[in-house]
Design an enzyme around this catalytic site. Structure first.
Site, PDB file in Angstrom:
ATOM      1  N   THR A  54      -1.923   5.468   2.331  1.00 16.30           N
ATOM      2  CA  THR A  54      -2.944   4.799   2.190  1.00 16.30           C
ATOM      3  C   THR A  54      -3.193   3.868   3.370  1.00 16.30           C
ATOM      4  OG1 THR A  54      -2.987   4.657  -0.351  1.00 16.30           O
ATOM      5  CG2 THR A  54      -4.367   2.866   0.745  1.00 16.30           C
ATOM      6  N   ARG A 101      -5.530   5.980  -7.362  1.00 20.32           N
ATOM      7  CA  ARG A 101      -5.585   7.341  -7.636  1.00 20.32           C
ATOM      8  C   ARG A 101      -5.418   7.892  -8.917  1.00 20.32           C
ATOM      9  NH1 ARG A 101      -0.113   7.824  -4.066  1.00 20.32           N
ATOM     10  NH2 ARG A 101      -0.651   9.961  -4.218  1.00 20.32           N
ATOM     11  N   LEU A 159       1.031  -1.069  -0.094  1.00 16.61           N
ATOM     12  CA  LEU A 159       0.007   0.032   0.010  1.00 16.61           C
ATOM     13  C   LEU A 159       0.973   1.098   0.251  1.00 16.61           C
ATOM     14  CD1 LEU A 159      -2.845  -0.888   2.608  1.00 16.61           C
ATOM     15  CD2 LEU A 159      -2.974  -0.951   0.358  1.00 16.61           C
ATOM     16  N   ASP A 160       0.329   2.221  -0.435  1.00 16.00           N
ATOM     17  CA  ASP A 160       1.275   3.731  -0.412  1.00 16.00           C
ATOM     18  C   ASP A 160       1.359   4.057   0.862  1.00 16.00           C
ATOM     19  OD1 ASP A 160       1.236   3.686  -3.409  1.00 16.00           O
ATOM     20  OD2 ASP A 160      -0.593   4.982  -3.635  1.00 16.00           O
ATOM     21  N   LYS A 161       2.440   4.885   1.093  1.00 24.31           N
ATOM     22  CA  LYS A 161       2.615   5.288   2.417  1.00 24.31           C
ATOM     23  C   LYS A 161       1.397   5.709   3.206  1.00 24.31           C
ATOM     24  CE  LYS A 161       4.957   9.125   4.871  1.00 24.31           C
ATOM     25  NZ  LYS A 161       5.980  10.344   4.824  1.00 24.31           N
TER      26      LYS A 161
END
Length: 309
Positions: free
Chosen positions: A147, A243, A143-145
């Site tokens: 998220t 996104r 997961l993105d930082k």
């Protein structure tokens, strides 16, 4: 052979289907997680060969060229266990399910040697799969930082392989909640638009002709005055897919500093949360289903939007 004697982490081979211009630009479009500058460095170090011969960055690839990319092992990073609070939703001898907080990087990298999910995992969980090496033990997907939400962790290599296969064949179901700018008029939809690196900014991704197949499905959970709450499910798992796709249909995620507008909801990054996951247990074959409630900042934003609507 490569010019340097460094250990090679991975070798990628490609056959070029048609004449395609400069090799650095061609590979930047083909390799999702590699920038053009990184490719140029590999070329300079003779870690990229065409038909077994070194080339320069301005080499123009031709139909049926055989390209070999040798990716050196990353510079060693000391990954140490750290006693960082971690919400473990479920754990057995094969898997763990984690609710990752917003703002936490998943694995160590340049500039993020400490405070990552991996540092926390090494403290809280005794056994982790080793398929992705010392830097990413147990990490099946990321997961993105900024998220938050559910991540599935593999505790041994057999579990890792089987979970990765479910990601590849799209049988692992992942659903996200997102607060987006704008009020959608339709209740559900599908975004089928290929994603690749943005030619104007290599650090970002965008919908581009010739990009990788990317499919997202969404449905509206709630509508507010100027925003909507969506549930988004992934059929593919490209970098920044949700996104990019929501920006593409002009409903960018609130708080997204990269793909969204500056005037937005107050928070600590994009309002995107991995809410549910469903998969087959790698050992028992049982169907596993997990949910993670949205973080307090996300819930607080929803409450304010309801009051304002």
């Amino acid at each position: 052979m490569t010019k340097n004697n460094e250990n090679i982490e991975e070798i990628i081979t490609l056959t070029v289907p048609v004449d395609a211009g400069r090799i650095d630009k061609y590979l930047a479009n083909e390799l999702e997680n590699m920038s053009r500058s990184k490719i140029q460095l590999l070329i300079d170090e003779q870690n990229i060969l065409v038909n077994d011969e070194p080339i320069k960055s301005n080499y123009k690839v031709q139909s049926q060229d055989e390209i070999q990319i040798s990716i050196p092992e990353p510079e060693p990073i000391d990954v140490i266990p750290e006693d960082i609070p971690l919400e473990i939703i479920y754990q057995d001898e094969d898997i763990a399910v984690i609710n990752k907080p917003q703002g936490m990087v998943v694995h160590p990298a340049a500039g993020h040697n400490h405070g990552t999910l991996v540092n926390a995992l090494l403290h809280h969980i005794k056994d982790l799969s080793g398929i992705n090496g010392k830097i990413r033990p147990g990490i099946v997907h990321r997961l993105d930082k900024d998220t938050s939400g559910i991540l599935v962790i593999a505790k041994n290599d057999e579990a890792h392989v089987k979970l990765s296969e479910q990601l590849q064949d799209r049988s692992m179901q992942r659903k996200y909640w997102a607060i987006v700018h704008g009020v959608l008029s339709h209740n559900h939809g599908t975004i089928d638009a290929p994603i690749g690196r943005d030619p104007k900014n290599r650090q970002q991704f965008t919908v581009v002709t010739g990009g990788k197949e990317s499919i997202s499905h969404f449905r509206v959970l709630e509508r507010f005055k100027d925003y909507s709450l969506l549930e988004v499910s992934l059929e593919t798992g490209r970098t920044h897919q949700i996104r990019v796709h929501l920006k593409y249909i002009n409903f960018p995620i609130a708080g997204d500093e990269v793909y969204g507008p500056k005037k937005t909801l107050k928070g600590n990054g994009q309002f995107l949360h991995a809410h549910t996951v469903e998969f087959t247990h790698p050992r028992t074959g049982n169907l596993m289903h997990f949910e993670a409630e949205v973080p307090s900042t996300f819930e607080g934003a929803l409450e304010e939007l309801r009051l304002d609507s």
